[in-house]
Design a protein around this motif. Structure first.
Motif, PDB file in Angstrom:
ATOM      1  N   ASP A  47      -2.308  23.597  17.470  1.00  8.06           N
ATOM      2  CA  ASP A  47      -1.633  24.897  17.482  1.00  8.06           C
ATOM      3  C   ASP A  47      -0.407  24.785  16.570  1.00  8.06           C
ATOM      4  O   ASP A  47       0.624  24.231  16.966  1.00  8.06           O
ATOM      5  CB  ASP A  47      -1.237  25.244  18.914  1.00  8.06           C
ATOM      6  CG  ASP A  47      -0.584  26.604  19.049  1.00  8.06           C
ATOM      7  OD1 ASP A  47       0.132  27.031  18.111  1.00  8.06           O
ATOM      8  OD2 ASP A  47      -0.783  27.235  20.089  1.00  8.06           O
ATOM      9  N   ILE A  48      -0.505  25.293  15.368  1.00  8.24           N
ATOM     10  CA  ILE A  48       0.551  25.128  14.369  1.00  8.24           C
ATOM     11  C   ILE A  48       1.854  25.811  14.801  1.00  8.24           C
ATOM     12  O   ILE A  48       2.942  25.313  14.527  1.00  8.24           O
ATOM     13  CB  ILE A  48       0.083  25.585  12.965  1.00  8.24           C
ATOM     14  CG1 ILE A  48       0.978  25.011  11.861  1.00  8.24           C
ATOM     15  CG2 ILE A  48      -0.024  27.074  12.871  1.00  8.24           C
ATOM     16  CD1 ILE A  48       0.769  23.564  11.583  1.00  8.24           C
ATOM     17  N   PRO A 104      10.368  23.606   8.257  1.00  9.73           N
ATOM     18  CA  PRO A 104       9.508  23.406   7.084  1.00  9.73           C
ATOM     19  C   PRO A 104      10.269  23.752   5.804  1.00  9.73           C
ATOM     20  O   PRO A 104      11.061  24.692   5.788  1.00  9.73           O
ATOM     21  CB  PRO A 104       8.346  24.382   7.289  1.00  9.73           C
ATOM     22  CG  PRO A 104       8.498  24.970   8.642  1.00  9.73           C
ATOM     23  CD  PRO A 104       9.855  24.647   9.145  1.00  9.73           C
ATOM     24  N   VAL A 105      10.023  22.982   4.768  1.00 11.95           N
ATOM     25  CA  VAL A 105      10.603  23.294   3.461  1.00 11.95           C
ATOM     26  C   VAL A 105       9.627  24.113   2.623  1.00 11.95           C
ATOM     27  O   VAL A 105      10.012  24.705   1.623  1.00 11.95           O
ATOM     28  CB  VAL A 105      11.031  22.022   2.691  1.00 11.95           C
ATOM     29  CG1 VAL A 105      12.173  21.321   3.425  1.00 11.95           C
ATOM     30  CG2 VAL A 105       9.867  21.088   2.458  1.00 11.95           C
ATOM     31  N   ASN A 119      -0.488  25.345   7.303  1.00 11.98           N
ATOM     32  CA  ASN A 119      -0.011  24.123   6.662  1.00 11.98           C
ATOM     33  C   ASN A 119       1.494  24.212   6.436  1.00 11.98           C
ATOM     34  O   ASN A 119       1.966  25.101   5.725  1.00 11.98           O
ATOM     35  CB  ASN A 119      -0.702  23.905   5.324  1.00 11.98           C
ATOM     36  CG  ASN A 119      -2.186  23.746   5.469  1.00 11.98           C
ATOM     37  OD1 ASN A 119      -2.663  22.685   5.832  1.00 11.98           O
ATOM     38  ND2 ASN A 119      -2.931  24.821   5.203  1.00 11.98           N
ATOM     39  N   LEU A 120       2.227  23.274   7.029  1.00 14.19           N
ATOM     40  CA  LEU A 120       3.680  23.243   6.894  1.00 14.19           C
ATOM     41  C   LEU A 120       4.105  21.909   6.299  1.00 14.19           C
ATOM     42  O   LEU A 120       3.649  20.856   6.746  1.00 14.19           O
ATOM     43  CB  LEU A 120       4.339  23.411   8.268  1.00 14.19           C
ATOM     44  CG  LEU A 120       3.969  24.654   9.063  1.00 14.19           C
ATOM     45  CD1 LEU A 120       4.570  24.580  10.463  1.00 14.19           C
ATOM     46  CD2 LEU A 120       4.409  25.913   8.342  1.00 14.19           C
ATOM     47  N   ILE A 121       4.988  21.945   5.315  1.00 16.65           N
ATOM     48  CA  ILE A 121       5.525  20.719   4.729  1.00 16.65           C
ATOM     49  C   ILE A 121       6.985  20.584   5.151  1.00 16.65           C
ATOM     50  O   ILE A 121       7.766  21.529   5.056  1.00 16.65           O
ATOM     51  CB  ILE A 121       5.403  20.723   3.192  1.00 16.65           C
ATOM     52  CG1 ILE A 121       3.927  20.718   2.806  1.00 16.65           C
ATOM     53  CG2 ILE A 121       6.136  19.516   2.594  1.00 16.65           C
ATOM     54  CD1 ILE A 121       3.665  20.722   1.324  1.00 16.65           C
ATOM     55  N   TYR A 122       7.312  19.393   5.640  1.00 16.37           N
ATOM     56  CA  TYR A 122       8.663  19.076   6.094  1.00 16.37           C
ATOM     57  C   TYR A 122       9.253  17.985   5.214  1.00 16.37           C
ATOM     58  O   TYR A 122       8.538  17.152   4.669  1.00 16.37           O
ATOM     59  CB  TYR A 122       8.632  18.558   7.538  1.00 16.37           C
ATOM     60  CG  TYR A 122       8.293  19.604   8.548  1.00 16.37           C
ATOM     61  CD1 TYR A 122       9.298  20.266   9.242  1.00 16.37           C
ATOM     62  CD2 TYR A 122       6.977  19.939   8.828  1.00 16.37           C
ATOM     63  CE1 TYR A 122       8.998  21.240  10.187  1.00 16.37           C
ATOM     64  CE2 TYR A 122       6.657  20.909   9.772  1.00 16.37           C
ATOM     65  CZ  TYR A 122       7.673  21.551  10.439  1.00 16.37           C
ATOM     66  OH  TYR A 122       7.372  22.509  11.369  1.00 16.37           O
ATOM     67  N   LEU A 159       2.120  18.995   8.158  1.00 14.00           N
ATOM     68  CA  LEU A 159       1.591  19.310   9.476  1.00 14.00           C
ATOM     69  C   LEU A 159       0.541  20.387   9.246  1.00 14.00           C
ATOM     70  O   LEU A 159       0.847  21.432   8.678  1.00 14.00           O
ATOM     71  CB  LEU A 159       2.730  19.829  10.356  1.00 14.00           C
ATOM     72  CG  LEU A 159       2.548  19.900  11.840  1.00 14.00           C
ATOM     73  CD1 LEU A 159       2.254  18.530  12.435  1.00 14.00           C
ATOM     74  CD2 LEU A 159       3.803  20.472  12.488  1.00 14.00           C
ATOM     75  N   TYR A 160      -0.697  20.097   9.614  1.00 15.65           N
ATOM     76  CA  TYR A 160      -1.777  21.044   9.341  1.00 15.65           C
ATOM     77  C   TYR A 160      -2.604  21.294  10.584  1.00 15.65           C
ATOM     78  O   TYR A 160      -2.748  20.436  11.442  1.00 15.65           O
ATOM     79  CB  TYR A 160      -2.671  20.539   8.204  1.00 15.65           C
ATOM     80  CG  TYR A 160      -3.584  19.410   8.595  1.00 15.65           C
ATOM     81  CD1 TYR A 160      -4.927  19.649   8.867  1.00 15.65           C
ATOM     82  CD2 TYR A 160      -3.113  18.109   8.716  1.00 15.65           C
ATOM     83  CE1 TYR A 160      -5.773  18.611   9.241  1.00 15.65           C
ATOM     84  CE2 TYR A 160      -3.948  17.072   9.087  1.00 15.65           C
ATOM     85  CZ  TYR A 160      -5.275  17.330   9.349  1.00 15.65           C
ATOM     86  OH  TYR A 160      -6.109  16.311   9.730  1.00 15.65           O
ATOM     87  N   GLN A 161      -3.144  22.504  10.689  1.00 18.67           N
ATOM     88  CA  GLN A 161      -3.913  22.886  11.865  1.00 18.67           C
ATOM     89  C   GLN A 161      -5.337  22.348  11.793  1.00 18.67           C
ATOM     90  O   GLN A 161      -6.022  22.501  10.783  1.00 18.67           O
ATOM     91  CB  GLN A 161      -3.944  24.409  12.005  1.00 18.67           C
ATOM     92  CG  GLN A 161      -4.546  24.837  13.328  1.00 18.67           C
ATOM     93  CD  GLN A 161      -4.093  26.205  13.749  1.00 18.67           C
ATOM     94  OE1 GLN A 161      -2.941  26.558  13.577  1.00 18.67           O
ATOM     95  NE2 GLN A 161      -5.006  26.964  14.319  1.00 18.67           N
ATOM     96  N   THR A 162      -5.764  21.712  12.904  1.00 16.50           N
ATOM     97  CA  THR A 162      -7.113  21.179  13.041  1.00 16.50           C
ATOM     98  C   THR A 162      -7.384  20.915  14.518  1.00 16.50           C
ATOM     99  O   THR A 162      -6.457  20.610  15.278  1.00 16.50           O
ATOM    100  CB  THR A 162      -7.310  19.878  12.240  1.00 16.50           C
ATOM    101  OG1 THR A 162      -8.624  19.369  12.493  1.00 16.50           O
ATOM    102  CG2 THR A 162      -6.304  18.821  12.617  1.00 16.50           C
ATOM    103  N   ASP A 163      -8.622  20.998  14.903  1.00 12.30           N
ATOM    104  CA  ASP A 163      -8.989  20.681  16.281  1.00 12.30           C
ATOM    105  C   ASP A 163      -8.948  19.184  16.575  1.00 12.30           C
ATOM    106  O   ASP A 163      -9.064  18.775  17.726  1.00 12.30           O
ATOM    107  CB  ASP A 163     -10.395  21.214  16.592  1.00 12.30           C
ATOM    108  CG  ASP A 163     -10.408  22.729  16.719  1.00 12.30           C
ATOM    109  OD1 ASP A 163      -9.351  23.311  17.047  1.00 12.30           O
ATOM    110  OD2 ASP A 163     -11.465  23.337  16.483  1.00 12.30           O
ATOM    111  N   ASN A 164      -8.786  18.337  15.568  1.00 11.43           N
ATOM    112  CA  ASN A 164      -8.773  16.885  15.747  1.00 11.43           C
ATOM    113  C   ASN A 164      -7.424  16.338  16.201  1.00 11.43           C
ATOM    114  O   ASN A 164      -7.286  15.133  16.401  1.00 11.43           O
ATOM    115  CB  ASN A 164      -9.175  16.192  14.449  1.00 11.43           C
ATOM    116  CG  ASN A 164     -10.597  16.518  14.054  1.00 11.43           C
ATOM    117  OD1 ASN A 164     -11.466  16.697  14.905  1.00 11.43           O
ATOM    118  ND2 ASN A 164     -10.851  16.613  12.765  1.00 11.43           N
TER     119      ASN A 164
END
Length: 125
Positions: A15-16, A31-32, A39-42, A51-56
């Motif tokens: 859950d992003i 996030p920057v 998809n969030l880049i920090y 940080l990316y959304q995935t069920d894994n």
């Protein structure tokens, strides 16, 4: 080749939005850059992570990312004051007390889970 390039950690999130709140409220990070809605880049120090959304998310059983600090005790107390809960371990080569391991010739370390079940670490050297 690769030795001259910066590396980027990549962390999964089921859950992003929930993850974004955790990284903001608990770790003080924003996030920057946003790459689409999932998809969030920090940036943290001189490092970046995605940080990316995935069920894994939450399936790894190992430390996925860590920070190194010169003032371990202060950082741990700051994280605790923001609601971060440190994990307890009692296994060969790693025993924590009140969430902190003191490792001979290495320093101190503490591990915690983010909102997505990723194992994160802070340590001193």
């Amino acid at each position: 080749m690769l030795k001259d390039l910066d590396a980027m950690a990549v962390l999964p999130a089921k859950d992003i939005s929930r993850a974004r709140e955790f990284y903001r409220d608990k770790l003080g990070l924003e996030p920057v850059q946003e790459m689409g809605p999932e998809n969030l880049i920090y940036k943290s120090g001189n490092s970046t992570f995605l940080l990316y959304q995935t069920d894994n998310a939450g399936t790894a059983k190992n430390t996925q990312m860590g920070w190194v600090t010169q003032d371990f005790d202060r950082e741990v107390e700051e994280l605790r004051s923001r609601g971060v809960v440190f994990e307890e371990y009692d296994q060969p080569g790693l025993k924590t007390e009140n969430g902190v391991a003191t490792m001979e010739d290495v320093g101190k370390g503490a591990w915690f889970l983010d909102s997505e079940g990723n194992i994160l670490n802070i340590s001193s050297i």
